[in-house]
Design a protein around this motif. Sequence first.
Motif, PDB file in Angstrom:
ATOM      1  N   ASP A  38       0.911  -1.308  -0.020  1.00 13.57           N
ATOM      2  CA  ASP A  38      -0.072  -0.082   0.033  1.00 13.57           C
ATOM      3  C   ASP A  38       1.052   1.371  -0.080  1.00 13.57           C
ATOM      4  N   ALA A  39       0.156   2.528   0.145  1.00 12.39           N
ATOM      5  CA  ALA A  39       1.013   3.663  -0.077  1.00 12.39           C
ATOM      6  C   ALA A  39       1.889   3.838   1.134  1.00 12.39           C
ATOM      7  N   LYS A  40       1.804   3.281   2.198  1.00  5.90           N
ATOM      8  CA  LYS A  40       2.412   3.219   3.380  1.00  5.90           C
ATOM      9  C   LYS A  40       3.651   2.124   3.463  1.00  5.90           C
ATOM     10  N   GLY A  41       3.715   1.359   2.530  1.00  5.46           N
ATOM     11  CA  GLY A  41       4.734   0.351   2.325  1.00  5.46           C
ATOM     12  C   GLY A  41       4.572  -0.942   2.974  1.00  5.46           C
ATOM     13  N   LYS A  42       3.326  -1.059   3.241  1.00  6.87           N
ATOM     14  CA  LYS A  42       2.965  -2.306   3.990  1.00  6.87           C
ATOM     15  C   LYS A  42       2.076  -3.287   3.178  1.00  6.87           C
ATOM     16  N   TRP A  43       2.682  -4.596   3.179  1.00 11.36           N
ATOM     17  CA  TRP A  43       1.841  -5.584   2.203  1.00 11.36           C
ATOM     18  C   TRP A  43       0.313  -5.887   2.565  1.00 11.36           C
ATOM     19  N   GLY A  44      -0.372  -5.638   1.503  1.00 12.79           N
ATOM     20  CA  GLY A  44      -1.907  -5.804   1.725  1.00 12.79           C
ATOM     21  C   GLY A  44      -2.308  -7.275   1.788  1.00 12.79           C
ATOM     22  N   GLU A  45      -3.399  -7.988   1.611  1.00 12.77           N
ATOM     23  CA  GLU A  45      -3.874  -9.139   1.788  1.00 12.77           C
ATOM     24  C   GLU A  45      -3.750  -9.645   0.415  1.00 12.77           C
ATOM     25  N   TRP A  46      -3.363 -11.002   0.408  1.00  6.08           N
ATOM     26  CA  TRP A  46      -3.696 -11.757  -0.995  1.00  6.08           C
ATOM     27  C   TRP A  46      -4.843 -11.703  -1.580  1.00  6.08           C
ATOM     28  N   THR A  47      -5.129 -11.434  -2.729  1.00  6.91           N
ATOM     29  CA  THR A  47      -6.314 -11.694  -3.390  1.00  6.91           C
ATOM     30  C   THR A  47      -6.803 -13.041  -3.435  1.00  6.91           C
ATOM     31  N   ASP A  48      -8.122 -13.591  -3.759  1.00  5.38           N
ATOM     32  CA  ASP A  48      -8.809 -14.843  -3.728  1.00  5.38           C
ATOM     33  C   ASP A  48      -8.062 -15.227  -5.126  1.00  5.38           C
ATOM     34  N   PHE A  49      -7.975 -16.540  -5.091  1.00  2.00           N
ATOM     35  CA  PHE A  49      -7.407 -17.220  -6.230  1.00  2.00           C
ATOM     36  C   PHE A  49      -8.262 -17.180  -7.258  1.00  2.00           C
ATOM     37  N   LYS A  50      -7.773 -16.646  -8.520  1.00  2.00           N
ATOM     38  CA  LYS A  50      -8.864 -16.702  -9.676  1.00  2.00           C
ATOM     39  C   LYS A  50      -8.039 -17.717 -10.879  1.00  2.00           C
ATOM     40  N   LYS A  51      -9.038 -18.254 -11.611  1.00  2.00           N
ATOM     41  CA  LYS A  51      -8.552 -19.292 -12.397  1.00  2.00           C
ATOM     42  C   LYS A  51      -7.974 -18.604 -13.457  1.00  2.00           C
ATOM     43  N   SER A  52      -6.676 -19.247 -13.701  1.00  2.00           N
ATOM     44  CA  SER A  52      -5.680 -18.821 -14.673  1.00  2.00           C
ATOM     45  C   SER A  52      -4.941 -20.041 -15.312  1.00  2.00           C
ATOM     46  N   GLU A  53      -5.100 -20.263 -16.607  1.00  2.00           N
ATOM     47  CA  GLU A  53      -4.609 -21.380 -17.343  1.00  2.00           C
ATOM     48  C   GLU A  53      -3.513 -20.992 -18.191  1.00  2.00           C
ATOM     49  N   ILE A  54      -2.245 -20.922 -17.888  1.00  2.24           N
ATOM     50  CA  ILE A  54      -1.137 -20.611 -18.606  1.00  2.24           C
ATOM     51  C   ILE A  54       0.068 -21.486 -18.687  1.00  2.24           C
ATOM     52  N   ALA A  55       0.751 -21.277 -19.531  1.00  2.00           N
ATOM     53  CA  ALA A  55       2.062 -22.180 -19.497  1.00  2.00           C
ATOM     54  C   ALA A  55       3.384 -21.587 -19.080  1.00  2.00           C
ATOM     55  N   ILE A  56       4.060 -22.354 -18.178  1.00  2.00           N
ATOM     56  CA  ILE A  56       5.579 -21.546 -17.575  1.00  2.00           C
ATOM     57  C   ILE A  56       6.469 -22.329 -17.985  1.00  2.00           C
ATOM     58  N   LYS A  57       7.678 -22.030 -18.791  1.00  2.00           N
ATOM     59  CA  LYS A  57       8.749 -22.854 -19.092  1.00  2.00           C
ATOM     60  C   LYS A  57      10.144 -22.275 -18.291  1.00  2.00           C
ATOM     61  N   LEU A  58      10.681 -23.202 -17.745  1.00  2.24           N
ATOM     62  CA  LEU A  58      11.804 -22.878 -16.867  1.00  2.24           C
ATOM     63  C   LEU A  58      12.931 -23.687 -17.885  1.00  2.24           C
ATOM     64  N   ASP A  59      13.763 -22.754 -18.583  1.00  2.43           N
ATOM     65  CA  ASP A  59      14.943 -23.309 -19.402  1.00  2.43           C
ATOM     66  C   ASP A  59      16.081 -23.215 -18.591  1.00  2.43           C
ATOM     67  N   GLY A  60      16.937 -24.098 -18.293  1.00  5.88           N
ATOM     68  CA  GLY A  60      18.202 -23.798 -17.411  1.00  5.88           C
ATOM     69  C   GLY A  60      19.165 -24.024 -18.429  1.00  5.88           C
ATOM     70  N   ASP A  61      19.008 -24.352 -19.629  1.00  5.39           N
ATOM     71  CA  ASP A  61      20.243 -24.529 -20.537  1.00  5.39           C
ATOM     72  C   ASP A  61      20.246 -23.156 -21.103  1.00  5.39           C
ATOM     73  N   LYS A  62      19.070 -22.209 -21.315  1.00  2.00           N
ATOM     74  CA  LYS A  62      19.115 -20.712 -21.621  1.00  2.00           C
ATOM     75  C   LYS A  62      19.090 -19.799 -20.560  1.00  2.00           C
ATOM     76  N   ASP A  63      18.947 -20.187 -19.391  1.00  2.00           N
ATOM     77  CA  ASP A  63      18.927 -19.506 -18.348  1.00  2.00           C
ATOM     78  C   ASP A  63      17.862 -18.580 -18.389  1.00  2.00           C
ATOM     79  N   ARG A  64      16.715 -18.988 -18.651  1.00  2.00           N
ATOM     80  CA  ARG A  64      15.607 -18.017 -18.469  1.00  2.00           C
ATOM     81  C   ARG A  64      14.159 -18.977 -18.104  1.00  2.00           C
ATOM     82  N   ILE A  65      13.245 -18.024 -17.797  1.00  2.00           N
ATOM     83  CA  ILE A  65      11.947 -18.489 -17.398  1.00  2.00           C
ATOM     84  C   ILE A  65      11.160 -17.663 -18.450  1.00  2.00           C
ATOM     85  N   VAL A  66       9.946 -18.322 -18.794  1.00  2.00           N
ATOM     86  CA  VAL A  66       9.111 -17.683 -19.848  1.00  2.00           C
ATOM     87  C   VAL A  66       7.670 -18.029 -19.003  1.00  2.00           C
ATOM     88  N   VAL A  67       6.829 -16.873 -19.002  1.00  2.00           N
ATOM     89  CA  VAL A  67       5.528 -17.093 -18.395  1.00  2.00           C
ATOM     90  C   VAL A  67       4.278 -16.657 -19.532  1.00  2.00           C
TER      91      VAL A  67
END
Length: 137
Positions: A38-67
Amino acid sequence: MRPIKLILLFVFLNIYAPKANAQVYRFKTSSVSICEKDAKGKWGEWTDFKKSEIAIKLDGDKDRIVVNTQEQQLYRIAAYMKKVSTATDDTVGFECVDNDGASCIILIVTRKNENNRMQFYINYPDLRLVYNIYNTK
Protein backbone atom coordinates in the motif's frame (compact mmCIF):
# COMPACT_ATOMS: atom_id res chain seq x y z
CA MET A 1 42.98 -45.70 -36.94
CA ARG A 2 42.88 -45.17 -33.18
CA PRO A 3 43.46 -41.35 -33.34
CA ILE A 4 40.54 -40.97 -35.76
CA LYS A 5 38.19 -42.77 -33.36
CA LEU A 6 39.30 -40.51 -30.51
CA ILE A 7 38.75 -37.40 -32.62
CA LEU A 8 35.30 -38.59 -33.68
CA LEU A 9 34.39 -39.38 -30.07
CA PHE A 10 35.60 -35.94 -28.97
CA VAL A 11 33.57 -34.20 -31.72
CA PHE A 12 30.46 -36.27 -30.90
CA LEU A 13 30.66 -35.48 -27.19
CA ASN A 14 31.16 -31.77 -27.79
CA ILE A 15 28.23 -31.53 -30.18
CA TYR A 16 25.65 -33.81 -28.57
CA ALA A 17 26.52 -33.99 -24.86
CA PRO A 18 25.53 -30.38 -24.03
CA LYS A 19 22.07 -31.00 -25.51
CA ALA A 20 21.62 -34.04 -23.29
CA ASN A 21 22.24 -31.92 -20.17
CA ALA A 22 19.62 -29.27 -20.99
CA GLN A 23 17.11 -28.96 -18.20
CA VAL A 24 13.75 -27.72 -19.36
CA TYR A 25 10.77 -27.86 -17.03
CA ARG A 26 7.24 -27.14 -18.19
CA PHE A 27 4.38 -26.17 -15.92
CA LYS A 28 0.75 -25.19 -16.29
CA THR A 29 -1.02 -22.88 -13.93
CA SER A 30 -4.47 -23.40 -12.50
CA SER A 31 -4.96 -20.17 -10.53
CA VAL A 32 -3.29 -16.90 -9.54
CA SER A 33 -3.33 -14.55 -6.54
CA ILE A 34 -1.78 -11.08 -6.21
CA CYS A 35 -0.49 -9.06 -3.26
CA GLU A 36 0.60 -5.40 -3.41
CA LYS A 37 2.17 -2.89 -1.06
CA ASP A 38 0.00 0.00 0.00
CA ALA A 39 0.97 3.69 0.02
CA LYS A 40 2.54 3.24 3.47
CA GLY A 41 4.76 0.40 2.25
CA LYS A 42 2.88 -2.39 4.02
CA TRP A 43 1.86 -5.57 2.26
CA GLY A 44 -1.86 -5.92 1.67
CA GLU A 45 -3.84 -9.13 1.71
CA TRP A 46 -3.55 -11.74 -1.00
CA THR A 47 -6.46 -11.65 -3.45
CA ASP A 48 -8.68 -14.70 -3.77
CA PHE A 49 -7.27 -17.19 -6.25
CA LYS A 50 -8.69 -16.71 -9.74
CA LYS A 51 -8.65 -19.28 -12.52
CA SER A 52 -5.59 -18.86 -14.71
CA GLU A 53 -4.49 -21.43 -17.26
CA ILE A 54 -1.13 -20.44 -18.73
CA ALA A 55 2.12 -22.21 -19.54
CA ILE A 56 5.42 -21.60 -17.75
CA LYS A 57 8.74 -22.84 -19.07
CA LEU A 58 11.92 -22.95 -16.98
CA ASP A 59 14.84 -23.37 -19.37
CA GLY A 60 18.03 -24.01 -17.40
CA ASP A 61 20.04 -24.38 -20.59
CA LYS A 62 19.16 -20.84 -21.72
CA ASP A 63 18.98 -19.41 -18.17
CA ARG A 64 15.48 -18.06 -18.58
CA ILE A 65 11.90 -18.46 -17.45
CA VAL A 66 9.01 -17.73 -19.80
CA VAL A 67 5.51 -17.06 -18.48
CA ASN A 68 3.04 -17.18 -21.36
CA THR A 69 0.44 -14.64 -20.27
CA GLN A 70 -1.33 -12.47 -22.86
CA GLU A 71 1.83 -10.37 -23.00
CA GLN A 72 4.68 -12.87 -22.72
CA GLN A 73 6.87 -12.38 -19.65
CA LEU A 74 10.53 -13.29 -20.09
CA TYR A 75 12.79 -13.53 -17.05
CA ARG A 76 16.54 -13.89 -17.50
CA ILE A 77 18.02 -15.92 -14.65
CA ALA A 78 20.91 -13.90 -13.19
CA ALA A 79 21.63 -16.32 -10.31
CA TYR A 80 20.45 -19.69 -9.07
CA MET A 81 19.71 -19.80 -5.35
CA LYS A 82 20.33 -22.84 -3.17
CA LYS A 83 17.42 -25.21 -2.63
CA VAL A 84 15.95 -24.78 0.83
CA SER A 85 14.13 -27.69 2.45
CA THR A 86 12.11 -27.48 5.63
CA ALA A 87 9.70 -29.90 7.26
CA THR A 88 6.83 -28.38 5.27
CA ASP A 89 8.35 -26.94 2.05
CA ASP A 90 10.98 -27.39 -0.63
CA THR A 91 11.92 -24.07 -2.24
CA VAL A 92 14.03 -23.40 -5.31
CA GLY A 93 14.81 -19.76 -6.06
CA PHE A 94 16.10 -17.65 -8.92
CA GLU A 95 17.31 -14.06 -9.03
CA CYS A 96 15.88 -12.73 -12.29
CA VAL A 97 15.65 -9.70 -14.53
CA ASP A 98 12.40 -9.16 -16.46
CA ASN A 99 11.65 -7.75 -19.95
CA ASP A 100 11.89 -4.18 -18.63
CA GLY A 101 15.17 -4.70 -16.76
CA ALA A 102 13.53 -4.84 -13.32
CA SER A 103 14.94 -7.30 -10.77
CA CYS A 104 12.75 -9.87 -9.09
CA ILE A 105 12.97 -13.15 -7.21
CA ILE A 106 11.16 -16.19 -8.55
CA LEU A 107 10.46 -19.11 -6.24
CA ILE A 108 9.08 -22.56 -6.94
CA VAL A 109 7.69 -23.95 -3.70
CA THR A 110 6.51 -27.50 -3.12
CA ARG A 111 4.16 -27.73 -0.12
CA LYS A 112 5.01 -31.12 1.39
CA ASN A 113 2.17 -31.04 3.91
CA GLU A 114 -0.38 -30.15 1.20
CA ASN A 115 -0.02 -33.25 -0.96
CA ASN A 116 3.06 -31.74 -2.69
CA ARG A 117 1.08 -28.81 -4.10
CA MET A 118 3.40 -26.60 -6.15
CA GLN A 119 3.39 -22.81 -6.29
CA PHE A 120 5.28 -20.36 -8.51
CA TYR A 121 6.03 -16.96 -6.91
CA ILE A 122 7.16 -13.81 -8.73
CA ASN A 123 8.35 -11.31 -6.11
CA TYR A 124 9.02 -7.64 -6.88
CA PRO A 125 9.71 -5.02 -4.19
CA ASP A 126 6.08 -3.78 -4.35
CA LEU A 127 4.17 -6.64 -6.02
CA ARG A 128 3.90 -10.40 -5.53
CA LEU A 129 2.16 -12.96 -7.71
CA VAL A 130 1.62 -16.60 -6.87
CA TYR A 131 0.43 -19.24 -9.30
CA ASN A 132 -0.71 -22.73 -8.34
CA ILE A 133 1.14 -24.94 -10.83
CA TYR A 134 1.58 -28.53 -11.88
CA ASN A 135 4.19 -30.31 -14.04
CA THR A 136 3.49 -31.09 -17.68
CA LYS A 137 5.46 -33.26 -20.08
